[in-house]
Enzyme design. Structure first.
Site, short mmCIF file in Angstrom:
data_model
loop_
_atom_site.label_atom_id
_atom_site.label_comp_id
_atom_site.label_asym_id
_atom_site.label_seq_id
_atom_site.Cartn_x
_atom_site.Cartn_y
_atom_site.Cartn_z
CB CYS A 142 -1.00 -0.03 1.15
SG CYS A 142 -2.37 1.13 0.91
CE LYS A 163 -9.93 4.76 3.13
NZ LYS A 163 -10.17 4.70 4.60
CB SER A 192 -8.27 0.79 2.74
OG SER A 192 -8.60 1.82 3.64
CG HIS A 235 -4.24 -2.96 2.92
ND1 HIS A 235 -3.11 -2.88 3.72
CD2 HIS A 235 -4.51 -1.69 2.54
CE1 HIS A 235 -2.74 -1.62 3.85
NE2 HIS A 235 -3.58 -0.87 3.14
CD GLU A 237 -2.12 -6.17 4.83
OE1 GLU A 237 -2.12 -4.96 5.16
OE2 GLU A 237 -2.05 -6.56 3.63
NE ARG A 249 -10.35 5.14 11.21
CZ ARG A 249 -9.46 4.67 10.34
NH1 ARG A 249 -8.47 3.89 10.74
NH2 ARG A 249 -9.57 4.97 9.05
#
Length: 304
Positions: A142, A163, A192, A235, A237, A249
């Site tokens: 990333c 985003k 992301s 990502h 992972e 969040r």
């Protein structure tokens, strides 16, 4: 074979409950085998979660892997206690004294800041320069991928209008690529990020090759033609709940955020997300360790 980590690292108990084969230092010392030495430069603020995510994937291969966690000395972590870093991490200064079969440089939530304005940029550049001659293969993730492409090849990052957030289908662009061996024709990857890299900019670099991309999310995988560097913009992972945690969040903070694409069932945020990328993630990291590290790295690390 398992990953070799300290027995009191928080990830150890989590992975053992998931039936991931974890070997403590005491048991590993009795085996007559040279493990792969992998350094993880963890730039994420949620360091314990990132440790667990990466160790889960690195531990699900036939190879014994010895992990060194590295943190930036020039940055004070607000989300991870100093005691955890002192107990389980080594500093950049210590890492630069060693050679590694492989290194992972993670992402970081600083993509909207110019590279040179990141407080640990100089230190990270020192690691990236050191890795070129002292690590057999480095995997950049990333923002880490954007940082590596910029530092080594001058590839700029570009801001997105909104985003890039969700699970996007990707496809290979290079046939017979070992890193993607066993992959489906299309495969999902979590994304992301607020910035991206241009396919044109990468193609203008003779030393780089695009391996996979998405019609919606752009370039996913790039490697150096020396096979010593891998850059991944997504990502793999991430846990099943990671994007949900990021979404709620930002909602709680009153920040503008769209629903993650292809994530919540029927776009219903009250329903539990389902992982569609887990098998892809395990296969990717297995291929990376096998074809780009284990099969090529010299037996004697001094020969790197």
């Amino acid at each position: 074979m398992p990953i070799k980590i300290q027995s009191d690292l928080p990830a150890c108990s989590v992975l053992e409950k998931e039936n991931i084969f974890v070997m403590t230092e005491q048991r590993a010392s009795r085996q007559d085998i040279r493990p792969l030495k992998i350094a993880i430069v963890n730039l994420m603020p949620t360091k314990i979660a990132t440790e667990t995510q990466l160790l889960r994937l690195l531990g699900n291969t036939p190879l014994q892997v010895e992990i060194s966690l590295v943190h930036m000395e020039s940055h004070v972590s607000k989300n991870t206690g100093a005691e955890h870093l002192e107990r389980f991490y080594i500093t950049t200064k210590e890492a630069l004294k060693s050679k590694f079969d492989g290194m992972i440089i993670t992402g970081a939530p600083v993509e909207q800041i110019e590279f040179e304005q990141v407080d640990y940029w100089k230190e990270l550049c020192e690691i990236m320069d050191y890795a070129k001659d002292n690590v057999y293969n480095t995997l950049y993730i990333c923002w880490g991928a954007q940082a590596g492409l910029f530092h080594h090849y001058g590839v700029q990052k570009h801001s997105l209008k909104q985003k890039l957030f969700g699970i996007y289908p990707h496809h290979r662009t290079t046939p017979a690529e070992p890193l993607l061996r066993g992959f489906d024709d299309t495969f999902p990857v979590p994304q992301s990020r607020h910035t991206t890299v241009s396919k044109k900019d990468i193609r203008n670099q003779e030393g780089l090759q695009i391996l996979a991309e998405s019609d919606e999310a752009g370039v996913l995988l790039v490697k150096s033609r020396t096979n010593r560097e891998i850059f991944m913009t997504g990502h793999l992972e991430y846990d099943t709940e990671t994007l949900a945690m990021e979404y709620f969040r930002d909602i709680d903070k009153g920040l503008p955020i769209n629903l993650p694409i292809n994530y919540f069932p029927n776009n219903d945020t009250t329903r539990q997300p389902v992982s569609t990328w887990r098998s892809t993630a395990h296969l990717f990291y297995s291929n990376w360790l096998n074809y780009y590290v284990y099969q090529e790295t010299p037996f004697n690390l001094r020969d790197i």
